[in-house]
Write a protein that holds these residues in place. Structure first.
Motif, PDB file in Angstrom:
ATOM      1  N   LYS A 195    -102.505 -16.955  53.007  1.00 31.23           N
ATOM      2  CA  LYS A 195    -102.231 -15.482  53.786  1.00 31.23           C
ATOM      3  C   LYS A 195    -103.572 -14.688  53.306  1.00 31.23           C
ATOM      4  CE  LYS A 195     -98.668 -12.179  54.623  1.00 31.23           C
ATOM      5  NZ  LYS A 195     -97.258 -12.390  55.079  1.00 31.23           N
TER       6      LYS A 195
ATOM      7  N   THR B 221    -103.278 -16.275  62.722  1.00 31.05           N
ATOM      8  CA  THR B 221    -102.850 -14.904  63.294  1.00 31.05           C
ATOM      9  C   THR B 221    -103.658 -13.942  62.475  1.00 31.05           C
ATOM     10  OG1 THR B 221    -100.436 -15.697  63.147  1.00 31.05           O
ATOM     11  CG2 THR B 221    -100.855 -13.388  63.250  1.00 31.05           C
ATOM     12  N   ASN B 222    -104.395 -13.047  63.568  1.00 29.17           N
ATOM     13  CA  ASN B 222    -105.080 -11.951  63.044  1.00 29.17           C
ATOM     14  C   ASN B 222    -104.086 -10.814  62.323  1.00 29.17           C
ATOM     15  OD1 ASN B 222    -106.432  -9.576  62.577  1.00 29.17           O
ATOM     16  ND2 ASN B 222    -107.451  -9.677  64.505  1.00 29.17           N
ATOM     17  N   GLU B 223    -104.265 -10.560  60.808  1.00 24.18           N
ATOM     18  CA  GLU B 223    -103.113  -9.706  60.298  1.00 24.18           C
ATOM     19  C   GLU B 223    -103.269  -8.265  60.684  1.00 24.18           C
ATOM     20  OE1 GLU B 223    -103.443 -10.387  56.194  1.00 24.18           O
ATOM     21  OE2 GLU B 223    -102.736 -12.460  56.398  1.00 24.18           O
TER      22      GLU B 223
ATOM     23  N   ASN C 192    -103.898  -6.998  63.912  1.00 18.63           N
ATOM     24  CA  ASN C 192    -103.259  -6.775  65.410  1.00 18.63           C
ATOM     25  C   ASN C 192    -102.207  -7.749  65.655  1.00 18.63           C
ATOM     26  OD1 ASN C 192    -104.799  -9.068  65.920  1.00 18.63           O
ATOM     27  ND2 ASN C 192    -106.270  -8.088  67.234  1.00 18.63           N
ATOM     28  N   GLY C 193    -102.019  -8.735  65.109  1.00 16.41           N
ATOM     29  CA  GLY C 193    -100.967  -9.767  65.474  1.00 16.41           C
ATOM     30  C   GLY C 193    -101.187 -10.561  66.417  1.00 16.41           C
ATOM     31  N   LYS C 194    -102.261 -10.758  66.863  1.00 15.07           N
ATOM     32  CA  LYS C 194    -102.626 -11.807  67.880  1.00 15.07           C
ATOM     33  C   LYS C 194    -102.894 -13.012  67.219  1.00 15.07           C
ATOM     34  CE  LYS C 194    -104.969  -8.662  71.049  1.00 15.07           C
ATOM     35  NZ  LYS C 194    -106.520  -8.355  71.868  1.00 15.07           N
TER      36      LYS C 194
END
Length: 179
Positions: A82, A125-127, A129-131
């Motif tokens: 993470k 996962t981009n933290e 924006n969630g993409k």
């Protein structure tokens, strides 16, 4: 929601094709009746088939999203790291051989990781924006202590919100398929 879109799409196309075939059958029957019997033609209202233009790129995107959701629904995710820093390959590496022996494609969904085995599927996962994207590890790197994973340019651009940035903070999860 996704099933509703698929059903709507399926019904739309089947109705279009069955409507056209039914109309052509109707005209064939009318021609055969006209040849055999000499009857004055009764005026019937003409049937008009509705025509519309379909944007296939949107349909392709919908189908890709549906298949990706299905892929993830049948698999387990194991957290690798993470708050990891992700960057992307420079264009000069396009077409060169990777450490696994495969040719690198900057338009594909591949990644370089320091320790994960080749062929491992990873959800990045981009933290902010969630993409997310799912990529396959095909190379070693990045050779910088500050970064954890290098993505192909296409994969990186799909998850970033700022197209001018070179590094994104991501969560890396291994995708484990059931056997």
């Amino acid at each position: 929601m996704n099933n509703k879109i698929f059903i709507l799409f399926f019904v739309l196309f089947t109705s279009l094709f069955t409507g056209v075939s039914a109309q052509s059958k109707y005209h064939k029957k009318a021609k055969s009746k006209a040849k055999t019997a000499k009857v004055t033609e009764a005026k019937e209202p003409e049937k008009v088939a509705a025509a519309f233009k379909v944007d296939t790129s949107k349909i392709k995107t919908i189908l890709e999203i549906d298949s990706l959701d299905f892929y993830l629904a049948n698999s387990k995710l194991k957290l690798i790291k993470k708050n990891a820093h992700a960057s992307y390959y420079h264009n000069r590496f396009h077409g060169r051989r990777t450490a696994s022996g495969k040719k690198f494609d900057n338009n594909g969904y591949t990644a370089a990781h320091k320790k994960l085995p080749f062929g491992t599927k990873v959800k990045v996962t981009n933290e902010a924006n969630g993409k997310f994207v799912i990529v396959e590890v095909t190379d070693r790197g990045p050779f910088s202590k500050a970064r954890e994973i290098d993505l192909s340019r296409r994969a990186f651009m799909e998850i970033t919100s700022n197209k001018n940035s070179g590094v994104v903070i991501v969560t890396i999860e291994e995708v484990i398929q059931p056997k």
